[in-house]
Scaffold this active site. Structure first.
Site, PDB file in Angstrom:
ATOM      1  N   GLY A   9     -49.464  -3.972 -10.997  1.00  0.00           N
ATOM      2  CA  GLY A   9     -48.975  -2.608 -11.120  1.00  0.00           C
ATOM      3  C   GLY A   9     -48.664  -2.277 -12.562  1.00  0.00           C
ATOM      4  N   SER A  12     -43.065  -1.480 -15.413  1.00  0.00           N
ATOM      5  CA  SER A  12     -41.898  -0.761 -14.880  1.00  0.00           C
ATOM      6  C   SER A  12     -42.071  -0.322 -13.430  1.00  0.00           C
ATOM      7  CB  SER A  12     -41.506   0.440 -15.748  1.00  0.00           C
ATOM      8  OG  SER A  12     -41.203   0.028 -17.062  1.00  0.00           O
ATOM      9  N   ALA A  13     -43.123  -0.803 -12.751  1.00  0.00           N
ATOM     10  CA  ALA A  13     -43.304  -0.455 -11.338  1.00  0.00           C
ATOM     11  C   ALA A  13     -42.348  -1.226 -10.430  1.00  0.00           C
ATOM     12  CB  ALA A  13     -44.749  -0.705 -10.898  1.00  0.00           C
ATOM     13  N   GLY A  14     -41.819  -2.358 -10.907  1.00  0.00           N
ATOM     14  CA  GLY A  14     -40.883  -3.135 -10.103  1.00  0.00           C
ATOM     15  C   GLY A  14     -41.388  -4.496  -9.687  1.00  0.00           C
ATOM     16  N   ASP A  36     -45.635 -11.316 -18.886  1.00  0.00           N
ATOM     17  CA  ASP A  36     -44.812 -11.122 -20.087  1.00  0.00           C
ATOM     18  C   ASP A  36     -44.406 -12.454 -20.721  1.00  0.00           C
ATOM     19  OD1 ASP A  36     -45.021  -8.401 -19.781  1.00  0.00           O
ATOM     20  OD2 ASP A  36     -42.975  -8.109 -19.050  1.00  0.00           O
TER      21      ASP A  36
END
Length: 182
Positions: A9, A12-14, A36
């Site tokens: 995703g 920041s989509a979770g 990351d």
């Protein structure tokens, strides 16, 4: 058989929150592998450098839009990440992989992970929600979500789709656990 849950995703989509919630509720242990964490392996000098990862504002965009460019070192890093994931799975580790897939990387994953139980999960959110999360986090380049939005899910067939606009990370984790009998 080793199981891999691949969460894809926009930033920041979770995905990270869902992965951590899922680790808490599965019958067997799952390791959380974050893209990351691999990007953090790059020397600081290659962030913003054409050989590593660079960011470029998109001219003429109505709202801030920032494109990601990966140079040869970053491409080798991401290929190594995929190989590391396959090696970890070959050692018998169940994995939750948190990634932002671009440029057909799903095909590479499917090839490398064909000997394992692979579940590809799309993590979706509306652009307005993504941009608000991007601003609130404070550790994101504003405009990345807008650039990734139409690219990250392009051409990917998902085993499960999650909408994080309204569902909490815990609700999404429960849905994954139940859907794949984890």
């Amino acid at each position: 058989m080793t199981t891999i849950i691949l969460l894809n995703g926009v930033g920041s989509a979770g995905k990270g929150s869902i992965a951590r919630a899922l680790q808490e509720i599965t019958r067997e242990p799952f390791l959380h592998v974050q893209m990351d964490a691999f990007i953090d392996m790059l020397p600081a000098s290659l962030l913003g450098h054409p050989d590593g990862i660079s960011f470029a504002s998109v001219d003429g965009a109505e709202r801030p839009t920032v494109a990601i460019r990966t140079g040869p070192t970053a491409r080798r890093l991401l290929a190594g990440m995929h190989g590391a994931i396959a090696a970890m799975a070959a050692a018998g580790n169940n994995l939750i992989v948190d990634d932002v897939m671009l440029n057909g990387r799903i095909d590479e994953y499917r090839g490398l992970l064909s000997g394992f139980r692979l579940h590809v999960v799309g993590v979706f959110a509306s652009l307005d929600v993504l941009e608000e999360r991007e601003r609130q986090r404070g550790d994101r380049t504003i405009g990345l979500a807008r650039w990734q939005f139409d690219r990250v899910h392009d051409g990917i067939d998902y085993d499960l789709r999650l909408d994080t606009d309204s569902a909490t990370p815990q609700e999404c984790a429960c849905r994954i656990r139940d859907w794949f009998h984890l």
